[in-house]
Design an enzyme around this catalytic site. Structure first.
Site, PDB file in Angstrom:
ATOM      1  N   SER A 138       0.842  -1.184   0.000  1.00 37.21           N
ATOM      2  CA  SER A 138       0.000   0.000   0.000  1.00 37.21           C
ATOM      3  C   SER A 138       0.894   1.257   0.000  1.00 37.21           C
ATOM      4  O   SER A 138       1.674   1.423  -0.929  1.00 37.21           O
ATOM      5  CB  SER A 138      -0.963  -0.027   1.187  1.00 37.21           C
ATOM      6  OG  SER A 138      -1.988   0.914   1.014  1.00 37.21           O
ATOM      7  N   HIS A 165      -6.969  -5.743  -1.487  1.00 35.69           N
ATOM      8  CA  HIS A 165      -5.825  -4.914  -1.077  1.00 35.69           C
ATOM      9  C   HIS A 165      -4.925  -5.652  -0.084  1.00 35.69           C
ATOM     10  O   HIS A 165      -3.907  -5.125   0.332  1.00 35.69           O
ATOM     11  CB  HIS A 165      -6.354  -3.616  -0.459  1.00 35.69           C
ATOM     12  CG  HIS A 165      -5.343  -2.519  -0.363  1.00 35.69           C
ATOM     13  ND1 HIS A 165      -4.644  -2.031  -1.447  1.00 35.69           N
ATOM     14  CD2 HIS A 165      -4.904  -1.793   0.707  1.00 35.69           C
ATOM     15  CE1 HIS A 165      -3.829  -1.072  -1.059  1.00 35.69           C
ATOM     16  NE2 HIS A 165      -3.963  -0.909   0.248  1.00 35.69           N
ATOM     17  N   ASP A 197      -8.359  -5.539  -6.120  1.00 34.63           N
ATOM     18  CA  ASP A 197      -7.938  -4.376  -5.330  1.00 34.63           C
ATOM     19  C   ASP A 197      -8.492  -3.127  -6.003  1.00 34.63           C
ATOM     20  O   ASP A 197      -8.045  -2.748  -7.083  1.00 34.63           O
ATOM     21  CB  ASP A 197      -6.409  -4.310  -5.267  1.00 34.63           C
ATOM     22  CG  ASP A 197      -5.905  -3.240  -4.310  1.00 34.63           C
ATOM     23  OD1 ASP A 197      -6.720  -2.413  -3.859  1.00 34.63           O
ATOM     24  OD2 ASP A 197      -4.700  -3.235  -4.010  1.00 34.63           O
TER      25      ASP A 197
END
Length: 236
Positions: free
Chosen positions: A96, A211, A179
């Site tokens: 991320s 994610h 995602d």
């Protein structure tokens, strides 16, 4: 954790970006497992993490590629001074915002690292802004859209895709097919750019993951690819 002389070194770059690095377990990150493979793990409390006051926590917003990235470089430079660290075998991984950090570090690390791993990382800030489902967060943390001149630095100097000409370090890229926070295009763009630059690179696509890595089967793929890449790029 046992520290071994001349062992490998692993820098964990935290996602969030306003989240803490704590004693935790997931199908992706397991510091004890990493240490068992002979890696020293360093997880810097860079700008943006809680626990050091509100001001410290807020300093990451609108400065993603600024002081927080310098905090990582300062941390790796400091630990590299220790006698038990092999300065020629340093790696950095993250997901991320941590994945963004890996992409950004790839263009500014000036030879510090020998290997990178990025999962669900943001590679091009303009295309990410135009595709993410978490637009409220983009407006808060980046300052708003790329056509607003007040945010120019975010989409230029702090945009990993603008530093691709400096990429020269092997990189493994994980991307989830579901995602929507950091859509698949980000991982594909980064991988294709690395390939076109002639940089040793590998893309691992997890079609049923979002994610994170949530299924046990995907976790097995993750760990096999993760440690296989580190063995290939750091242990040789």
């Amino acid at each position: 954790m046992i520290l071994l002389r001349n062992t490998l070194h692993f820098c964990f770059v935290r996602g969030g970006p306003q989240s803490a690095t704590t004693q935790s377990y997931s199908f992706r990150w397991n510091f004890q497992l990493l240490a068992s493979q002979g890696y020293i793990v360093i997880a810097p409390n860079r700008r943006g993490m809680p626990g050091w006051g509100v001001k410290w926590n807020e300093q990451i917003s609108k400065d993603w590629g600024g002081q927080a990235i310098q905090d990582y470089l300062s941390a790796i430079d400091d630990i590299a001074k220790e006698s038990y660290v092999d300065k020629d075998r340093l790696g950095a991984v993250g997901a991320s915002y941590g994945g963004y950090s890996v992409f950004q570090l790839a263009g500014v690390h000036e030879g510090r690292f020998k290997s990178f791993i990025s999962h669900c990382g943001l590679f091009d800030m303009k295309s990410w802004y135009g595709t993410t489902e978490e637009l409220f967060f983009a407006n808060h943390d980046l300052g708003g859209p790329y056509w607003d001149k007040a945010n120019e630095k975010t989409y230029t100097e702090f945009n990993p895709s603008n530093h691709i000409e400096k990429w020269d370090t092997p990189i493994l890229i994980f991307q989830g097919g579901k995602d929507y926070r950091v859509p698949i295009g980000q991982g594909l763009e980064a991988f294709q750019a690395a390939q076109l630059r002639g940089v040793k690179s590998r893309l691992v696509y997890l079609p049923d993951e979002n994610h994170w890595v949530l299924s046990g089967q995907s976790a097995q793929v993750w760990q096999r690819e993760f440690f296989g890449w580190l063995d290939e790029t750091l242990k040789k």
